[in-house]
Design an enzyme around this catalytic site. Structure first.
Site, mmCIF file in Angstrom:
data_model
loop_
_atom_site.group_PDB
_atom_site.id
_atom_site.type_symbol
_atom_site.label_atom_id
_atom_site.label_comp_id
_atom_site.label_asym_id
_atom_site.label_seq_id
_atom_site.Cartn_x
_atom_site.Cartn_y
_atom_site.Cartn_z
ATOM 1 C CG PHE A 138 -1.945 1.102 1.132
ATOM 2 C CD1 PHE A 138 -3.024 0.873 0.301
ATOM 3 C CD2 PHE A 138 -1.654 2.366 1.814
ATOM 4 C CE1 PHE A 138 -3.914 2.238 0.343
ATOM 5 C CE2 PHE A 138 -2.754 3.119 1.787
ATOM 6 C CZ PHE A 138 -3.617 3.127 1.110
ATOM 7 C CG ASP A 207 0.046 -2.141 7.097
ATOM 8 O OD1 ASP A 207 -0.936 -2.451 7.509
ATOM 9 O OD2 ASP A 207 0.160 -1.062 6.280
ATOM 10 C CE1 TYR A 232 -9.431 3.113 6.930
ATOM 11 C CE2 TYR A 232 -8.432 4.168 8.822
ATOM 12 C CZ TYR A 232 -8.363 3.745 7.472
ATOM 13 O OH TYR A 232 -7.263 4.117 6.818
ATOM 14 C CE LYS A 233 -7.742 -0.535 5.062
ATOM 15 N NZ LYS A 233 -8.314 0.113 4.068
ATOM 16 N NE ARG A 381 -9.991 -2.491 -2.888
ATOM 17 C CZ ARG A 381 -9.627 -1.936 -1.922
ATOM 18 N NH1 ARG A 381 -8.480 -2.505 -1.199
ATOM 19 N NH2 ARG A 381 -10.130 -1.070 -1.203
#
Lengths: 406, 406
Positions: A138, A207, A232-233, A381
Site C-alpha cells: 500500500f 502492516d 476502520y476496515k 474489489r
C-alpha cells in the site's frame, strides 16, 4: 449456507440498510432491480456501523464532554483509553495485554515502528543499513519507509513479496510487509518471513490493515517485532478511526520512538523538561488522544465479544470460495479474472477481479446497490466481512455483476 | 460589565450546565454554596461543548457513516475535510486560504514543521545545525524537537524565552517557540522573534496551542514560516480534536514533510509507487483523516461566525484585569501571587496564581464548582474564554477562592 452460518446472528448488530441509491449514470440509466437492501462489499475499506455506536458516542459528547468536561480525563477513563482499547484489539491479533496501543494514523505508526526497528537492528549490528519493503505495498507504507530510510541513513529496496525472504541479507535492518495485499487480497507468509528475518538478524514490521479482524494473526506466537494496522476496515471503528501499534514484549524496553510526545512520558503530568519513556504500551503514544473517535472505536469493538477468529476465518474462506463459484456461474466466460489466489493459505478476506472497463462496471454495480470498489487500472474489489456478509449477499453480487458485464 | 459585553450572546451557544458536583473531599466536607452553575475556567485545557455539535455528530455517524458508508468520502465531503476545516481556522490565525490543514496531534505537527524547517534552513545555509527552543516550553515540543534534532543531525538548545532573540546565531537553523506559555500565561513576542530569526537566516515554528482562538495571531502579516496548534482549547473542537499545521505561502513548494503519507500525494488514488507531494495545504496531511473528530471540530467552529478577534482580545484582557482585581479584593493578602504578566502586551488569556498547597486548593475549588486546574508544583490556572466566560463568573471564582484560601 446462511442457515448453517454460526456467525449469522452478528449481522443484526450492524446497520446495513442504505440511503437512497445514487442516480444511475447516463450510460446505465436502467432502473435497478429491487433488492432487499444494498449489498455492501466494501467493509475492507470502511466497515459498517455497529448499532450501539451512535448511542455511546452521543453519551460521550453530551455527558462526558458536555457536562463533565475536563473531569472526564480521569472520571470517564479518557486518559487510559489508548491502552485500554489496545487491550481490546490485542486478542484479535494474537497479542497479550499491554502490547498494543491505539492512536494516530497507520502511516504515523509505520513511521514509529520502522524507525524504532532500524534503531534496534543497528544496535545489534551497526552495519545494517537496508530497509526492504514489499514492492506492491500500500503506497503509504513505501512513502513513509522512504522517509524513515532517509532520516536514519538507510537505503530502501522494494522487492516483490514472494522474493522477500530470499532478499533478506546481512545488510538488511528491517523488512516492512503488508500482511494482505490491499489490491489482490493475497495473504503473505508472516510466520516464514518473520523467522527468516530473525535468522538473518533483521527485524520485521507487519502492516495488518487488511488482516486484523479478517483472519487470525498470531503476533506473539510468531515473535513479530512490530505491527501496525488500521481499525476502520474489518474492525468497524468508523471513518479514519485511530490505528494501532504492537510492540513485541522482548523489545518493549528497547522501543525508542521517533515521536516521543508527552503522552508517552513515564510521568506525563510532571511536565518535566527531560524525556523519560513510559514502560508499557503507552510508550507508543504521542500527543493527546482523539477521544471521540477512540471511544467510538471502543464501542465498535464490542461486536467481537464471543467471536472466535477461527470461525471468522472459516466463514471468510467459504464466502470467497462461494463468491468465486457464483462469478464462474453468472459472469460470461473470459470477462473477469480473479487476481486473488485460489489457495486458501494465500488468501485474505477479499476477492479482486480484473475486468475491462472496471471503473464503469463498478459505477454500474453501485447504481444497482452492489457496493465494492474500483482500483486503478482494472480491478474490482469485493470485501468479505464475515460478521455481516451473507452467502445470499455474494450470490446476489455475482448475479448483478454478470448482468452488468453482459 | 456583562451588560456591556458585545460577546455576551455567544454564551448561549455553549453547554455550560454541569454534572452533579463531585463529593467534596474529606478535608473540605462543607456543603458547597448554591451557584447558578459551575463556573468553568478550564477552557484553556478543554473548551466547552458548542450546542450544535451533538446533532451534527449524530448525523455524521448515523447517515454519513451508517447509511452512505464509503460513498461519504466524496458525497459527504470527507476527503477534503482537512483542507476545508483548515480554511475555517485560517482567518482565526491571520492566514489566507490554502495555508492551514487539520489532522494529527500537535506533537506530530511539531515534528513535521521542525524537520521541514531544518531542511529549508540547511538548504539555504548548509552549516546550520542548531535548534533553539524556549526553555519553559510545553514538554511535548521539547521532546519532539529533541527527536527532530537527533534525526537531522542538529543540536537542541533550550533558552529562556526572553533571551531567545539574542540567542539566534549563525548556526541556528530553527527556533521553536510557544506563543503563550502554558503555565504562566505569558505571551511571547511573535513579530519581534520572527523578524530577528529571519534577519539572522533562521526559520521559526510557532506553537499556537494557547493563543489560537484566544487573541489575534497574524501569521501571514508577520511572515511566520510554520505554525501548529491544537483545536480543543479556545477552538472548542472536543477532547483530543485534531491539530492544525500552517505553512507560509512562500515555503509551500519547499515544504518537505518527514511524514509523507498517501494523503499528501498529488494523486492519492493513483496509488503510485513514487511519491509526488501535493501542491497545496494537503501536503501537510499524512494518513486517513479522523472523520468523526474532524467533523465535530468543523461544526464547533461555526460559533466563530461573525466574531471579531479584536473583540475577543478586548474582552479577554478585561476579564483577566477584572479577575486580578477581584482576587486582590477577596483573597487575603500574601496568599496568592500572579505569575501572569501585568502588561497587556505580555498576557495571553489565562491567569495563573502561585499558591501554597495549590493542589488541595484546586480540589476545594472544584468541589465548590469553580473549575480551573492545577499544575505542578504550586500553580492554579484559570482560563478565560471570551466566548463564554462572564465577568460574574470570574468575580464568583475569586470570591470562592478567597473563602477556600481563608
Amino acid at each position: 449456507m446462511d442457515a448453517d452460518d454460526v456467525l449469522a446472528a452478528k449481522r443484526a448488530e450492524f446497520v446495513l440498510d442504505g440511503a437512497p441509491p445514487l442516480a444511475p449514470p447516463e450510460a446505465h440509466a436502467v432502473a435497478p432491480p429491487r433488492t432487499p437492501r444494498p449489498v455492501y462489499l466494501d467493509g475492507n475499506s470502511l466497515g459498517a456501523l455497529p448499532r450501539t455506536v451512535p448511542g455511546r458516542l452521543h453519551e460521550v459528547v453530551t455527558r462526558e464532554w458536555g457536562r463533565l468536561r475536563i473531569r472526564s480525563w480521569s472520571e470517564s477513563g479518557w486518559w487510559t483509553a489508548p491502552e485500554r482499547v489496545g487491550d481490546r484489539i490485542a486478542p484479535l491479533v494474537g497479542a497479550g495485554p499491554g502490547r498494543v496501543v491505539v492512536g494516530d494514523s497507520t502511516s504515523v505508526n509505520v513511521f514509529k515502528a520502522v524507525v524504532a526497528a532500524v534503531r534496534i537492528a543497528q544496535q545489534d549490528a551497526p552495519g545494517r543499513d537496508e530497509l526492504l519493503v514489499d514492492a506492491a505495498t500500500f503506497p503509504t507504507d513505501g512513502y513513509i519507509a522512504a522517509s524513515a530510510a532517509r532520516l536514519t541513513g538507510c537505503t530502501l529496496r522494494p522487492v516483490p513479496a514472494p522474493e522477500l525472504r530470499e532478499a533478506i541479507g546481512p545488510r538488511t535492518a528491517v523488512v516492512l510487509v503488508n500482511h494482505v495485499d490491499y489490491r489482490t487480497g493475497r495473504l503473505h507468509d508472516l510466520p516464514g518471513t518473520t523467522a527468516t528475518a530473525h535468522q538473518r538478524g533483521a527485524r520485521v514490521v507487519w502492516d495488518l490493515c487488511h488482516s486484523a479482524g479478517a483472519l487470525p494473526v498470531e503476533l506473539d506466537a510468531h515473535e513479530v517485532d512490530f505491527a501496525v494496522g488500521c481499525t476502520y476496515k474489518y474492525l468497524n471503528g468508523g471513518p479514519g478511526a485511530p490505528a494501532f501499534l504492537y510492540v513485541r514484549e522482548e523489545l518493549r524496553s528497547r522501543f525508542d520512538s521517533p515521536l516521543p510526545g508527552w503522552n508517552s512520558h513515564a510521568e506525563p503530568f510532571a511536565m518535566a523538561a527531560d524525556y523519560v519513556p513510559a514502560d508499557g504500551a503507552a510508550r507508543g503514544r504521542v500527543g493527546t488522544p482523539d477521544i471521540l473517535s477512540l471511544l467510538a472505536l471502543e464501542e465498535a469493538l464490542t461486536v467481537w465479544d464471543g467471536v472466535e477468529l477461527a470461525e471468522v476465518r472459516a466463514k471468510s474462506l467459504a464466502l470467497s470460495d462461494f463468491f468465486l463459484r457464483c462469478v464462474a456461474a453468472y459472469v460470461p466466460a473470459g470477462r473477469v479474472e480473479s487476481l486473488t489466489p485460489g489457495a486458501h493459505g494465500e488468501r485474505g478476506s477479499q476477492v479482486t477481479l480484473r475486468c475491462a472497463g472496471a471503473g464503469e462496471v463498478m459505477e454500474a454495480l453501485i447504481a444497482r446497490e452492489v457496493v465494492g470498489d474500483f482500483r486503478q487500472p482494472d480491478a474490482l474489489r469485493f470485501g468479505l466481512t464475515p460478521l455481516y456478509t451473507s452467502f445470499a449477499d455474494v450470490a446476489h453480487a455475482a448475479r448483478v455483476l454478470g448482468e452488468v458485464v453482459a
